[in-house]
Design an enzyme around this catalytic site. Sequence first.
Site, short mmCIF file in Angstrom:
data_model
loop_
_atom_site.label_atom_id
_atom_site.label_comp_id
_atom_site.label_asym_id
_atom_site.label_seq_id
_atom_site.Cartn_x
_atom_site.Cartn_y
_atom_site.Cartn_z
N ARG A 40 -9.05 -0.51 4.58
CA ARG A 40 -8.31 0.46 3.93
C ARG A 40 -6.77 0.12 3.46
NH1 ARG A 40 -6.43 4.61 7.67
NH2 ARG A 40 -5.06 4.92 5.82
N ASP B 277 4.56 0.53 12.22
CA ASP B 277 2.98 -0.08 11.65
C ASP B 277 3.18 -1.45 12.05
OD1 ASP B 277 2.46 2.23 10.40
OD2 ASP B 277 2.82 1.69 8.37
N ARG C 182 0.12 14.49 13.44
CA ARG C 182 0.32 14.32 12.05
C ARG C 182 0.39 15.59 11.17
NH1 ARG C 182 -1.44 8.58 9.75
NH2 ARG C 182 0.34 8.70 8.47
N CYS D 75 -5.87 12.78 13.42
CA CYS D 75 -5.89 11.49 13.08
C CYS D 75 -5.70 10.76 14.44
CB CYS D 75 -4.40 11.34 12.35
SG CYS D 75 -3.94 9.76 11.85
N LYS E 249 0.55 -1.04 -0.17
CA LYS E 249 0.06 -0.11 -0.03
C LYS E 249 0.84 1.35 -0.08
CE LYS E 249 -1.69 1.68 3.91
NZ LYS E 249 -1.44 3.13 4.11
N ASN E 250 1.89 1.40 0.97
CA ASN E 250 2.95 2.42 1.26
C ASN E 250 3.61 2.67 -0.13
OD1 ASN E 250 1.05 2.87 3.47
ND2 ASN E 250 2.93 2.81 4.82
#
Length: 416
Positions: free
Chosen positions: A396, A304, A121, A116, A22-23
């Site tokens: 997501r 993460d 952030r 967030c 994803k990133n």
Amino acid sequence: MQKLAIQGGYRLNGEVRISGAKNAALPIMCASLLVADDLHLSNLPDMHDVHTMVKLLQQMGVRVDSESQAATFNAAQVDKLEAPYDMVKTMRAAILVLGPLLTRFGEARVSLPGGCAIGSRPVDLHIKGLLAMGADIHIEHGYIHATAARLHGAHICFDLISVTGTENLMMAAVLAEGITVLENAAREPEVVDLANCLIAMGAMIEGAGSDTITIVGVAKLHGASYRVMPDRIESGTFLVAAAATGGCITLTDTRADILDNVLDKLRETGALINVCGDRISLEMTSRPLAVSLRTAPYPAFPTDMQAQFMALNTIAEGSAIVIETIFENRFMHVQELQRLGAQIEIEGNTAVIQGCDHLDGAAVMATDLRASASLVIAGMVAQDETVVDRIYHLDRGYEHIEAKLSALGAKIRRFN
Ligand code: UD1
């Protein structure tokens, strides 16, 4: 709202293919804005954030032809240089259109992301870098409005290591006039993947993967085909799930070289790990041992993966200390894990976990993407049923997670 019901007590067993990252996919999709030719991307994961990014790019006028796990992006007819609030608030990575739009079209209007769940952030470092490259920037009505005739190269030293900050400025610099040096840059593998894609498009970039990246601006880029790297966080999540459930799994289409720290921590839990080419196998034959960790920018332990290891620690033998140094509020999963009987105490950015011999299933609420993954792991080890609410967070950033886990033997079902 959709929920997941998980019946605990089943070991994960079997083989699972790891999806594209994803990133890496999100910034690379934004790189399509830098060029009027086709950018063909393969190994794109099928998940909400990727769909949101497709929608955002389409709203700007980018033509997107999607196939399974691949898409061709063409930004020859971009007519709207804006990322609206309703998109940015659901996916902060939308900030990544700022650099490409500004450097190619001379203007961008991007909503400020706002708050967030895991911390404040801000995007001040993105803005500061673009100002140093000659942009004129005003914050008005909640939007960043940036203009520039042509950006120029600059020497930029980040005060803090920022992944998307590095990516935004790298994309801005590829079409700027002259040389840009990014110091204290993020070294994450996803930054390297973006740089490799940009290089395939004709950009001149050196040093990606180190803390100093040098970019020589060019007048124009060209189209390219690029395969997105495997998702190291999805890889780590499945490995932790297998370790926590006492399972035996093999990941395929993954990379062990970008998971060093995570694999070391898994070995510390007592897991047996075997790496062969693009496959990683893990076998856990005993109760996991608790592991302490401290999150920090790559190559250190990834923030993460913190929540998933926390879930594993809750049922491990012994106690562990988990220190979160990247985000100020990334312990939202702790209260939910406590609902399952986990013994965790928090003081500032430090959590002390005392492993217990079992968790009890309960209703819990997902608060962010990786917190959701930790609750799913906890549900798989807890006795009886755990129901995880608000799983849109999970959708997501994980591709077909309950289908993949079910195929590995987990008892997990989605319902409304
Ligand atoms: C990226 C990842 C996210 C991961 C995070 C840290 C993507 C799409 N997301 O997020 O999954 O958890 O890296 O590895 O790649 N900061 C500032 N000012 C800025 C930018 C950042 O103060 O302008 C601070 C942040 O608040 C945070 C720290 O720097 O405390 C690191 O954030 P950053 O690396 O920018 O995270 P993201 O790029 O948003």
